[in-house]
Write an enzyme that holds these catalytic residues in place. Structure first.
Site, mmCIF file in Angstrom:
data_model
loop_
_atom_site.group_PDB
_atom_site.id
_atom_site.type_symbol
_atom_site.label_atom_id
_atom_site.label_comp_id
_atom_site.label_asym_id
_atom_site.label_seq_id
_atom_site.Cartn_x
_atom_site.Cartn_y
_atom_site.Cartn_z
ATOM 1 C CB CYS A 13 0.455 10.866 13.485
ATOM 2 S SG CYS A 13 -0.972 9.896 12.919
ATOM 3 N N GLY A 506 -5.112 -9.308 -14.918
ATOM 4 C CA GLY A 506 -5.924 -9.459 -13.721
ATOM 5 C C GLY A 506 -6.692 -8.181 -13.455
ATOM 6 C CB ALA A 507 -9.574 -7.521 -11.244
ATOM 7 C CB SER A 508 -8.119 -2.347 -11.246
ATOM 8 O OG SER A 508 -8.153 -2.059 -12.625
ATOM 9 N N GLY A 509 -6.049 -3.642 -8.968
ATOM 10 C CA GLY A 509 -5.829 -3.814 -7.539
ATOM 11 C C GLY A 509 -5.399 -5.199 -7.122
ATOM 12 N N GLY A 511 -2.469 -6.540 -7.719
ATOM 13 C CA GLY A 511 -1.050 -6.594 -7.397
ATOM 14 C C GLY A 511 -0.118 -6.617 -8.586
ATOM 15 C CE LYS A 512 -3.074 -5.634 -13.917
ATOM 16 N NZ LYS A 512 -4.157 -5.358 -12.935
ATOM 17 C CB THR A 513 1.396 -1.682 -10.515
ATOM 18 O OG1 THR A 513 0.603 -1.420 -11.688
ATOM 19 C CG2 THR A 513 2.442 -0.583 -10.376
#
Length: 702
Positions: A13, A506-509, A511-513
């Site tokens: 927007c 590594g911890a969630s979030g 950047g692994k995915t």
């Protein structure tokens, strides 16, 4: 006042409002161009990002916090912060009302009290600076751009046109029958002439019916052929679009845009031919009318000009309301699809009544827009009847006067009225077709959002052989979803040898995915390079590498069909032995064999009839069915029990392939040869597993 520009992506927007203000100052920048120059993530844009974007376009900016009574003091058009999650353009402030250009719905004229309920008190004024450069609008879209290659179109249109012209010859001759009967037969009481005329025009009628049926069949054939080719071209192009195209749009909006194919197809086949015939017949009948009496013809021409003026003046409101109706219907469809997909979550949370109420509101909104359009259609119909009704009375009056003066015979007057009615009807239809063709641009712009978006691997040679090996080399890899967004990955560098198994932890979030999606070519790096088997993904395209790749992602889906269909991914060459071998490797063969229909059992919508663990193992079997040399697993065993997880890990470990595994569970991490530790988008440590490792604790620094 600038024209509304509707957003295509869910979060653009801000870009749409800047494009509207720029257009008001003489710089027509298409939204796709804004999107290309100033990419955004699904989170949208903050006010400081809008300021930066506007300044890069040559605007001077001034952000303000103000009260409602000060709205009239703003330099218009300007941008308002709306509902804490949206931006709109304030185009005009009047007594008690304001005109709002909303990128989500179009132009809105709201009472100031309603504006107060949405306006957050933050506004952004934009004024052209010395660096601002006016820009002409891009050239209009061509039909070829929208349809892609369509074979046989012009030949079929030419055939229909010739049949239509032949058909109209009989329409032109029909009034002569009445004229000759009245002026020749009745006056002279010549029964033989009446018989000859009756037989002659009867045969002409049969020929007319035959040609009409042939033309009708030709139109059906052309419409069907064009529809199949065109929709096939659009769907094929949609399949080649990058993943983020679908992630940034609502599903209902995409399907609504694809439905525009049908509206354009009808206009380009039936309406196009009808417009040509109406135009041709209008010229012929006008010529005949002028031969009878130019004074009477002038009355009809004045009526046609009046109706044309009415439709021309009303075009903009009709276009805007049609666009608003399409947007409202797309929102309703998106809400319906999301509700059906998320039915389990709705029932668990007990939110069915709230979801139903929202859907009913969206449905009422859509119906209201449809009623407004229908009301305008009734108005045009009434205006046409009134204008041409008065015109007919005037023509009959003047024609009767001419007949009384022996200028016309009774038969001539009857024939003239027939030609006049044909001309008036053809011209009214032609004017309506003119409006329809102008409205075609609206559907074209909506469809263009799909067909003019660059495909995933545009310009890449499609016949490169698969990479010679599976070595992965990553250098200086960085990624973020848009300008001004935080870095998801920053300066990552590592390499993976052929046949090596590497776990990314590594911890969630962290950047692994995102890293896996970059390696698969689903996302494009902001900086750095990725090479697989010596192929630079940026240069050769991901499609030339995916032939050797298998992957199981967190959000992978199964499709409607049998279990065998999903494992083989609907392979046209069905290989049951290969399907069962992949299922055994994924430790799901026994589960399938225990089902009533085995591999022929249906899995339900998106795998709804399977447990989470069964679904994951079938997805893994689907990846292994491809016989990949490079396997990516993103939490692919997170739903498995320890026993099945060990069976899967042992089976995959025994395959001669390179593996990249994203995991949290110790059993899966322990199956890897090496571990990459990620923190905040960076590879901070690389650890090599001991050969006899039995758990994730058995690691040592490189």
């Amino acid at each position: 006042m600038p024209r509304p520009i509707l957003q295509s992506e869910a979060s653009e927007c801000g870009l749409a409002t800047i494009a509207m203000v720029a257009a008001a100052h003489g710089a027509s920048i298409a939204l796709p161009e804004m999107r290309r120059r100033f990419p955004l993530s699904l989170k949208g844009a903050r006010l400081d990002q809008l300021i930066g974007t506007a300044q890069r376009l040559g605007f001077g900016t001034r952000a303000l916090r103000l009260e409602m009574e000060d709205l009239g003091k703003l330099r218009l058009p300007c941008i308002l912060h709306w509902d804490f999650n949206h931006f709109v353009v304030l185009a005009r402030v009047g007594k008690g009302r304001a005109t709002i250009l909303d990128p989500a719905v179009g132009e809105r004229r709201l009472p100031l009290a309603e504006v107060s309920g949405h306006f957050t008190g933050v506004a952004l004024e934009l004024a052209p600076s010395a660096e601002f450069k006016p820009q002409k609008a891009a050239p209009g879209l061509s039909v070829r751009q929208l349809t892609g290659p369509v074979r046989g179109l012009w030949r079929a249109l030419a055939q229909i046109l010739l049949l239509s012209v032949a058909l109209q010859v009989f329409v032109v001759l029909a009034p002569f029958f009445m004229q000759w009967v009245v002026d020749q037969v009745l006056v002279s009481a010549d029964r033989d002439l009446l018989t000859v005329l009756g037989l002659g025009f009867g045969l002409a009628l049969l020929l007319q019916v035959g040609i009409g049926l042939l033309r009708g069949w030709s139109v059906v054939y052309l419409s069907t052929r064009l529809g199949l080719q065109w929709m096939g071209n659009v769907f094929a192009h949609a399949l080649r679009l990058p993943l983020d195209f679908f992630q940034k749009r609502h599903l209902g909006d995409i399907t609504s845009r694809m439905d525009s194919v049908q509206a354009i197809q009808h206009t380009l086949t039936t309406s196009f031919v009808e417009a040509l015939i109406d135009g041709l017949m209008a010229v012929v009948t006008l010529g005949l009318m002028l031969l009878y009496s130019w004074k009477l013809a002038l009355v009809t021409l004045l009526a046609v000009a009046l109706y044309l003026g009415i439709r021309a003046l009303a075009y903009r409101p009709v276009r805007d309301r049609t666009e608003q109706q399409l947007v409202a219907a797309a929102k309703q469809h998106s809400h319906l699809l999301e509700s059906l997909r998320g039915m389990q979550s709705l029932k668990v949370a007990g939110q069915e009544p709230q979801r139903r109420a929202t859907y009913e509101n969206l449905m009422v909104d859509t119906v209201n827009h449809e009623v407004r359009l229908a009301r305008m259609g009734l108005g045009f119909g009434g205006a046409s009847q009134l204008v041409f009704g008065i015109e007919r009375i005037a023509v009959i009056w003047i024609g009767a006067t001419l007949a009384l003066q022996n200028v016309f015979s009774v038969g001539m007057l009857i024939a003239y009225l027939a030609y006049k009615d044909q001309f008036a009807g053809r011209m009214a239809a032609l004017i309506d077709k003119w409006v329809e063709f102008r409205m075609l641009r609206l559907h074209g712009e909506r469809l263009a959002d799909i067909v003019l978006t660059a495909p995933e691997d545009e310009g890449v040679h499609p016949e490169l052989p698969p990479p010679p090996d599976t070595r992965i080399e990553v250098e200086g890899l960085s990624f973020r979803y848009g300008d001004g967004e935080p870095w998801v990955l920053k300066d990552c560098s590592f390499s993976i040898a052929p046949g090596e198994s590497v776990a990314v932890v590594g911890a969630s979030g962290c950047g692994k995915t995102t890293l896996v999606k970059l390696l698969l070519g689903l996302l494009r790096p902001s900086e750095g390079r990725i090479c697989i088997g010596g192929y630079d993904l940026e240069k050769v395209g991901a499609r030339n590498v995916r032939a050797i790749v298998g992957a199981v992602m967190q959000d992978d889906q199964l499709f409607a069909g049998s279990i065998a269909d999903n494992i083989g991914f609907f392979d046209s060459v069905h290989d049951q032995a290969r399907i069962e071998a992949a299922a055994r490797l994924a430790a799901v063969h026994d589960d399938i064999a225990a089902m009533p229909m085995g591999y022929h059992g249906l899995i339900g919508d998106m795998g709804s009839s399977l447990s989470g663990g069964q679904k994951q193992r079938i997805l893994l079997a689907r990846a292994l069915y491809r016989r990949p040399k490079l396997l990516f697993l993103d939490e692919a065993t997170s739903h498995l029990d320890v026993g099945n997880e060990r069976l899967v890990n042992d089976a995959v470990k025994g395959l001669a392939l390179t593996r990249v595994i994203v995991a949290h569970r110790p059993e899966t991490i322990a199956s890897a040869d090496r571990v990459l530790v990620m923190e905040q988008g960076r590879i901070v440590q690389q650890l090599r597993q001991r050969p006899a490792a039995a758990s994730a604790a058995s690691i040592q620094p490189l």
